[in-house]
Design a protein around this motif. Structure first.
Motif, PDB file in Angstrom:
ATOM      1  N   ASP A 141       6.037  -4.522 -13.375  1.00  0.00           N
ATOM      2  CA  ASP A 141       5.541  -4.328 -14.701  1.00  0.00           C
ATOM      3  C   ASP A 141       5.276  -5.863 -15.105  1.00  0.00           C
ATOM      4  OD1 ASP A 141       7.838  -5.657 -15.419  1.00  0.00           O
ATOM      5  OD2 ASP A 141       8.944  -4.029 -16.488  1.00  0.00           O
ATOM      6  N   LEU A 142       4.695  -6.065 -16.402  1.00  0.00           N
ATOM      7  CA  LEU A 142       4.160  -7.402 -16.668  1.00  0.00           C
ATOM      8  C   LEU A 142       4.991  -8.306 -16.560  1.00  0.00           C
ATOM      9  CD1 LEU A 142       3.854  -7.437 -20.711  1.00  0.00           C
ATOM     10  CD2 LEU A 142       5.071  -5.690 -19.173  1.00  0.00           C
ATOM     11  N   TYR A 143       6.348  -7.979 -16.550  1.00  0.00           N
ATOM     12  CA  TYR A 143       7.565  -9.114 -16.637  1.00  0.00           C
ATOM     13  C   TYR A 143       7.939  -9.213 -15.387  1.00  0.00           C
ATOM     14  CZ  TYR A 143       7.291  -8.350 -21.609  1.00  0.00           C
ATOM     15  OH  TYR A 143       6.674  -8.136 -22.903  1.00  0.00           O
ATOM     16  N   GLY A 144       7.845  -8.550 -14.212  1.00  0.00           N
ATOM     17  CA  GLY A 144       8.135  -8.806 -12.759  1.00  0.00           C
ATOM     18  C   GLY A 144       8.978  -7.364 -12.498  1.00  0.00           C
ATOM     19  N   ASN A 145       9.585  -6.875 -13.422  1.00  0.00           N
ATOM     20  CA  ASN A 145      10.516  -5.713 -13.001  1.00  0.00           C
ATOM     21  C   ASN A 145       9.806  -4.709 -12.093  1.00  0.00           C
ATOM     22  OD1 ASN A 145      12.835  -6.188 -14.782  1.00  0.00           O
ATOM     23  ND2 ASN A 145      11.248  -5.840 -16.287  1.00  0.00           N
ATOM     24  N   ARG A 146      10.706  -4.227 -10.839  1.00  0.00           N
ATOM     25  CA  ARG A 146       9.984  -3.629  -9.933  1.00  0.00           C
ATOM     26  C   ARG A 146      10.307  -1.947 -10.152  1.00  0.00           C
ATOM     27  NH1 ARG A 146      12.550  -4.569  -4.641  1.00  0.00           N
ATOM     28  NH2 ARG A 146      10.324  -4.239  -3.785  1.00  0.00           N
ATOM     29  N   TRP A 147       9.226  -1.164  -9.873  1.00  0.00           N
ATOM     30  CA  TRP A 147       9.214   0.166 -10.317  1.00  0.00           C
ATOM     31  C   TRP A 147       8.578   0.842  -8.842  1.00  0.00           C
ATOM     32  CZ3 TRP A 147       8.891   3.057 -15.172  1.00  0.00           C
ATOM     33  CH2 TRP A 147       9.106   2.221 -16.145  1.00  0.00           C
ATOM     34  N   ASP A 148       9.205   2.120  -8.392  1.00  0.00           N
ATOM     35  CA  ASP A 148       8.273   2.988  -7.586  1.00  0.00           C
ATOM     36  C   ASP A 148       7.511   3.934  -8.473  1.00  0.00           C
ATOM     37  OD1 ASP A 148       9.625   2.152  -5.332  1.00  0.00           O
ATOM     38  OD2 ASP A 148      10.800   3.824  -5.266  1.00  0.00           O
ATOM     39  N   LEU A 149       6.197   4.013  -7.903  1.00  0.00           N
ATOM     40  CA  LEU A 149       5.293   5.346  -8.489  1.00  0.00           C
ATOM     41  C   LEU A 149       5.650   6.271  -7.100  1.00  0.00           C
ATOM     42  CD1 LEU A 149       3.058   6.504 -10.035  1.00  0.00           C
ATOM     43  CD2 LEU A 149       1.700   5.538  -8.392  1.00  0.00           C
ATOM     44  N   ILE A 150       5.875   7.353  -7.403  1.00  0.00           N
ATOM     45  CA  ILE A 150       6.317   8.241  -6.614  1.00  0.00           C
ATOM     46  C   ILE A 150       5.777   9.744  -6.717  1.00  0.00           C
ATOM     47  CG2 ILE A 150       8.640   8.661  -7.425  1.00  0.00           C
ATOM     48  CD1 ILE A 150       9.744   8.804  -4.776  1.00  0.00           C
ATOM     49  N   GLN A 151       5.297  10.244  -5.716  1.00  0.00           N
ATOM     50  CA  GLN A 151       5.189  11.777  -5.662  1.00  0.00           C
ATOM     51  C   GLN A 151       5.983  12.270  -4.689  1.00  0.00           C
ATOM     52  OE1 GLN A 151       1.009  13.060  -5.197  1.00  0.00           O
ATOM     53  NE2 GLN A 151       1.721  15.251  -5.595  1.00  0.00           N
ATOM     54  N   LEU A 152       6.870  13.103  -5.111  1.00  0.00           N
ATOM     55  CA  LEU A 152       7.981  13.978  -4.215  1.00  0.00           C
ATOM     56  C   LEU A 152       7.251  15.021  -3.543  1.00  0.00           C
ATOM     57  CD1 LEU A 152      11.181  14.005  -6.663  1.00  0.00           C
ATOM     58  CD2 LEU A 152      10.595  12.504  -4.610  1.00  0.00           C
ATOM     59  N   THR A 158       0.853  -1.102   0.104  1.00  0.00           N
ATOM     60  CA  THR A 158      -0.202   0.053   0.023  1.00  0.00           C
ATOM     61  C   THR A 158       0.720   1.103   0.137  1.00  0.00           C
ATOM     62  OG1 THR A 158      -0.032  -0.089   2.582  1.00  0.00           O
ATOM     63  CG2 THR A 158      -1.970  -1.019   1.064  1.00  0.00           C
ATOM     64  N   PRO A 159       0.400   2.319  -0.497  1.00  0.00           N
ATOM     65  CA  PRO A 159       1.141   3.394  -0.449  1.00  0.00           C
ATOM     66  C   PRO A 159       1.753   3.804   1.186  1.00  0.00           C
ATOM     67  CG  PRO A 159      -0.787   3.990  -1.679  1.00  0.00           C
ATOM     68  CD  PRO A 159      -0.839   2.659  -1.029  1.00  0.00           C
ATOM     69  N   ARG A 160       2.879   4.477   0.807  1.00  0.00           N
ATOM     70  CA  ARG A 160       3.440   4.986   2.119  1.00  0.00           C
ATOM     71  C   ARG A 160       4.182   6.232   1.942  1.00  0.00           C
ATOM     72  NH1 ARG A 160       7.371   1.678  -0.377  1.00  0.00           N
ATOM     73  NH2 ARG A 160       9.614   2.445   0.044  1.00  0.00           N
ATOM     74  N   GLN A 161       4.219   6.864   3.278  1.00  0.00           N
ATOM     75  CA  GLN A 161       4.873   8.311   3.384  1.00  0.00           C
ATOM     76  C   GLN A 161       6.330   8.028   3.670  1.00  0.00           C
ATOM     77  OE1 GLN A 161       3.012  10.997   2.629  1.00  0.00           O
ATOM     78  NE2 GLN A 161       1.484   9.788   1.963  1.00  0.00           N
ATOM     79  N   GLU A 162       7.104   8.741   2.941  1.00  0.00           N
ATOM     80  CA  GLU A 162       8.467   8.987   3.321  1.00  0.00           C
ATOM     81  C   GLU A 162       8.872  10.381   3.457  1.00  0.00           C
ATOM     82  OE1 GLU A 162      10.292   6.420   4.067  1.00  0.00           O
ATOM     83  OE2 GLU A 162       9.030   4.549   3.359  1.00  0.00           O
ATOM     84  N   ALA A 163      10.132  10.620   3.908  1.00  0.00           N
ATOM     85  CA  ALA A 163      10.529  11.939   4.141  1.00  0.00           C
ATOM     86  C   ALA A 163      10.587  12.639   3.031  1.00  0.00           C
ATOM     87  CB  ALA A 163      11.990  12.121   4.628  1.00  0.00           C
ATOM     88  N   TYR A 164      10.705  12.020   1.654  1.00  0.00           N
ATOM     89  CA  TYR A 164      10.579  12.456   0.427  1.00  0.00           C
ATOM     90  C   TYR A 164       9.447  12.619  -0.324  1.00  0.00           C
ATOM     91  CZ  TYR A 164      11.048   7.589  -0.403  1.00  0.00           C
ATOM     92  OH  TYR A 164      11.061   6.025  -0.812  1.00  0.00           O
ATOM     93  N   GLY A 165       8.529  12.108  -0.015  1.00  0.00           N
ATOM     94  CA  GLY A 165       7.309  11.886  -0.547  1.00  0.00           C
ATOM     95  C   GLY A 165       6.201  10.622  -0.364  1.00  0.00           C
ATOM     96  N   THR A 166       5.343  10.566  -1.277  1.00  0.00           N
ATOM     97  CA  THR A 166       4.695   9.475  -1.209  1.00  0.00           C
ATOM     98  C   THR A 166       5.014   8.307  -2.286  1.00  0.00           C
ATOM     99  OG1 THR A 166       2.767  10.636  -0.756  1.00  0.00           O
ATOM    100  CG2 THR A 166       2.211   8.353  -1.128  1.00  0.00           C
ATOM    101  N   VAL A 167       4.883   7.015  -1.745  1.00  0.00           N
ATOM    102  CA  VAL A 167       5.704   6.035  -2.712  1.00  0.00           C
ATOM    103  C   VAL A 167       4.913   4.569  -2.504  1.00  0.00           C
ATOM    104  CG1 VAL A 167       7.432   5.376  -0.872  1.00  0.00           C
ATOM    105  CG2 VAL A 167       7.877   4.891  -3.511  1.00  0.00           C
ATOM    106  N   ALA A 168       4.873   3.911  -3.804  1.00  0.00           N
ATOM    107  CA  ALA A 168       4.527   2.534  -3.655  1.00  0.00           C
ATOM    108  C   ALA A 168       5.255   1.660  -4.531  1.00  0.00           C
ATOM    109  CB  ALA A 168       2.988   2.247  -3.929  1.00  0.00           C
ATOM    110  N   VAL A 169       5.764   0.470  -4.370  1.00  0.00           N
ATOM    111  CA  VAL A 169       6.349  -0.445  -5.297  1.00  0.00           C
ATOM    112  C   VAL A 169       5.625  -1.110  -6.265  1.00  0.00           C
ATOM    113  CG1 VAL A 169       8.015  -2.190  -5.796  1.00  0.00           C
ATOM    114  CG2 VAL A 169       8.582  -0.460  -3.812  1.00  0.00           C
ATOM    115  N   PHE A 170       5.341  -1.023  -7.344  1.00  0.00           N
ATOM    116  CA  PHE A 170       4.799  -2.153  -8.252  1.00  0.00           C
ATOM    117  C   PHE A 170       5.659  -2.755  -9.365  1.00  0.00           C
ATOM    118  CE2 PHE A 170       5.220   1.898 -10.861  1.00  0.00           C
ATOM    119  CZ  PHE A 170       5.186   1.465 -12.264  1.00  0.00           C
TER     120      PHE A 170
END
Length: 133
Positions: free
Chosen positions: A116-127, A102-114
């Motif tokens: 892609d269709l092959y399993g590569n890991r990404w951050d969705l992030i709002q600074l 689930t989305p989490r708050q960090e010192a730098y912004g809001t982030v959640a790891v997702f």
């Protein structure tokens, strides 16, 4: 001044990768040109992105095929910045994007790891607007 123009993502299939990046992540298809021997030059990018885009490159041998989905050894390798986290998080989930948390708050912004269709890991992030972090 130099800038990063393209980053390569090794994929299994051009069309399934285009569908994921365009339909699920909301990227724009910037170019899809046939080259030769079944190869294509396929470029996608987030809407409005002016410098960096993603080159979708179909794996051409067993070594490259083995790297599909594990291009960074399991680490988060890409960071998709947004100015509206909740909107994009909800849209991506509705499109079937798998989030690991689930989305989490960090010192730098809001982030959640997702993934892609092959399993590569990404951050969705709002600074944070103040640039902290």
């Amino acid at each position: 001044m130099p800038h990063l123009g393209l980053v390569t993502m090794v994929v299994r299939d051009y069309d399934e990768a285009i569908a994921f990046y365009v339909d699920a992540l909301g990227f724009e298809l910037r170019e899809d040109t046939r080259v030769d021997d079944g190869k294509r030059w396929v470029v996608v990018a987030p809407p409005g992105s002016t410098e960096t885009a993603v080159l979708l490159a179909r794996a051409s041998d067993a070594g490259q095929e083995a790297r599909v989905g594990d291009q960074t050894g399991g680490r988060v390798g890409w960071f998709l910045n947004t100015d509206a986290f909740e909107r994009d998080y909800a849209r991506m989930r509705a499109a079937g994007v798998v989030f690991e948390e689930t989305p989490r708050q960090e010192a730098y912004g809001t982030v959640a790891v997702f993934r892609d269709l092959y399993g590569n890991r990404w951050d969705l992030i709002q600074l944070h607007h103040d640039g902290a972090g």
